[in-house]
Design an enzyme around this catalytic site. Structure first.
Site, PDB file in Angstrom:
ATOM      1  N   GLU A 269       0.145  -1.006   5.633  1.00 11.11           N
ATOM      2  CA  GLU A 269       1.195  -0.737   6.389  1.00 11.11           C
ATOM      3  C   GLU A 269       1.157   0.565   6.922  1.00 11.11           C
ATOM      4  O   GLU A 269       1.312   1.182   8.052  1.00 11.11           O
ATOM      5  CB  GLU A 269       2.529  -1.211   5.951  1.00 11.11           C
ATOM      6  CG  GLU A 269       3.849  -1.061   7.063  1.00 11.11           C
ATOM      7  CD  GLU A 269       4.367   0.560   6.909  1.00 11.11           C
ATOM      8  OE1 GLU A 269       5.248   0.761   7.759  1.00 11.11           O
ATOM      9  OE2 GLU A 269       3.804   1.189   5.990  1.00 11.11           O
TER      10      GLU A 269
ATOM     11  N   ASP B  99       0.766  -1.124  -0.076  1.00 16.69           N
ATOM     12  CA  ASP B  99      -0.064   0.046  -0.125  1.00 16.69           C
ATOM     13  C   ASP B  99       0.971   1.248  -0.061  1.00 16.69           C
ATOM     14  O   ASP B  99       2.020   1.114   0.363  1.00 16.69           O
ATOM     15  CB  ASP B  99      -0.968   0.061   1.185  1.00 16.69           C
ATOM     16  CG  ASP B  99      -0.301   0.108   2.463  1.00 16.69           C
ATOM     17  OD1 ASP B  99       0.874  -0.496   2.847  1.00 16.69           O
ATOM     18  OD2 ASP B  99      -0.580   0.986   3.379  1.00 16.69           O
TER      19      ASP B  99
END
Length: 420
Positions: A178, A83
């Site tokens: 994350e 991400d």
């Protein structure tokens, strides 16, 4: 080692896919678009010859490179996240390649006069003569952490194509979310099955980190009383004034803009107020656990003092721990740091061992039973339009991963003996 164009092509294929995560979503992954890269990565791992490739219902990816030696070798792992930060848009990323960087300004966007300058970003000068990948000034790049993914996949591909390099069993893991602090939340450490791992999520070449902040989030709620201002004397309580008193009671120089290294801080990052109610959003950070606990206690004590002054409870503080300093989990197994340091030295890199002024998946994974130091991925200026990564840094990271695999398969007893 993996040739430069191959690294560039792989990295570009990842960053053009928008994977921005969303802190306001309760789903995992927090955005549907993260599946686009997750599916691509799972397929690519199969194509290069990895085994036991799995993509679970939360978009966590795991895969295995089997051992090619007959003697027992610890199972090790490498982890990155796919991400990108919600701090700046990751949609329509258009990477630009600047070969043989000359040390001067890089024009990211001529139309909008957006310039990446070494006068402001001095780290650029570390990479004169190298190939720099940047944004077009309108998006972040996504080197955090698609550079790490590029390096792990490329290293596994290299080991598969060079069976003469001896290594034990290697596990790789790629995580969503994350950037919103949830990358390790649904990571199945038991299924991963590694004795230790490394996150490839640092910045400058040579970074090797095994300590990070202890972290907490705090919401301070101040309740006021609203009455008509024309008849407010002795009745109105303006929550914004009390909130201002609270803010000014915290140490003014213990904020992010005044601290560095292992110095902790209080960071006010949100303020929403009216006469009737004001909410303050803080993050609390400190490498030292005692200082960390003292910071949390101070925030509660200030609330108590203001309540005493008002002779009623007007201020409440809600504090939630977020993650802790992984140093306490790494120090008993310091051989895993020494292996990484030697791997860098064998690649001609001087290890830069320093504390992280933030957190990583590795911190949470370490407390979940998977000791996990952090290694450089090569990018700079994360989470914004000035993000860049030198291709040579990614090549060096690939070399470090390969070296770690080789060193671990040889004889790690000498590293462990030094701990005894």
């Amino acid at each position: 080692m993996i040739e430069k164009q191959h690294i560039i092509d792989r990295f570009k294929s990842y960053v053009i896919i928008d994977t921005e995560s969303d802190p306001n979503s309760d789903a995992t992954p927090s955005t549907e678009k993260q599946w686009n890269l997750a599916n691509k990565l799972a397929e690519e791992l199969k194509q290069i010859g990895m085994e036991d490739v799995t993509l679970d219902e939360n978009a966590y990816i795991m895969a295995t490179l089997p051992s090619n030696v007959s003697h027992p070798v610890p199972v090790i792992g490498f982890v990155s996240h796919f991400d990108t930060s919600p701090d700046f848009t990751g949609a329509n990323v258009k990477p630009q390649i600047f070969e043989n960087y000359d040390g001067k300004d890089i024009v990211l966007n001529k139309e909008q006069n957006i310039i990446l300058s070494p006068d402001y970003f001095e780290d650029l000068l570390l990479y004169k003569g190298q190939t720099i990948i940047t944004t077009d000034g309108k998006t972040l790049l996504g080197a955090d952490d698609k550079a790490g993914i590029t390096e792990i996949v490329s290293a596994m591909e290299y080991l598969i194509n060079h069976p003469e390099i001896k290594h034990g069993k290697i596990r790789v893991g790629f995580t969503p979310d994350e950037e919103i602090g949830r990358g390790a939340h649904k990571f199945d450490v038991k299924k991963f099955g590694a004795e230790w791992a490394y996150t490839m999520d640092g910045s400058q070449v040579g970074e090797l980190e095994y300590e990070n902040f202890n972290a907490a989030g705090a919401v301070v709620t101040v309740k006021g009383k609203i009455v008509h201002p024309g008849s407010a004397k002795g009745k109105m309580i303006n929550s914004m004034y009390i909130a201002t008193d609270y803010i000014n009671s915290l140490p003014r120089l213990e904020t992010p803009e005044h601290t560095e290294g292992r110095e902790g801080f209080f960071h006010l990052h949100g303020f929403k107020g009216s006469v009737d109610e004001t909410k303050l959003q803080y993050i609390i950070r400190d490498h030292d656990k005692k200082h960390f606990e003292a910071r949390k206690a101070m925030m509660q004590r200030l609330a108590d003092d203001l309540n005493e002054q008002q002779e009623m409870e007007v201020v409440t503080v809600e504090i939630k721990d977020q993650y802790f300093n992984m140093r306490e989990k790494i120090e008993p197994v310091m051989h895993i740091v020494k292996i990484a340091k030697q791997a860098m030295e064998e690649a001609g890199i001087e290890a830069i061992i320093k504390p992280i002024r933030g957190g990583t998946d590795g911190s949470q994974l370490s407390f979940m039973g998977l000791p996990c130091p952090n290694i450089f991925a090569g990018g700079h200026n994360f989470h914004g339009r000035y993000e860049f990564v030198p291709v040579e840094s990614m090549q060096k990271a690939v070399e470090v991963i390969v070296n770690i695999a080789k060193i671990t398969a040889l004889d790690i007893s000498k590293f462990k003996k030094e701990e005894e």
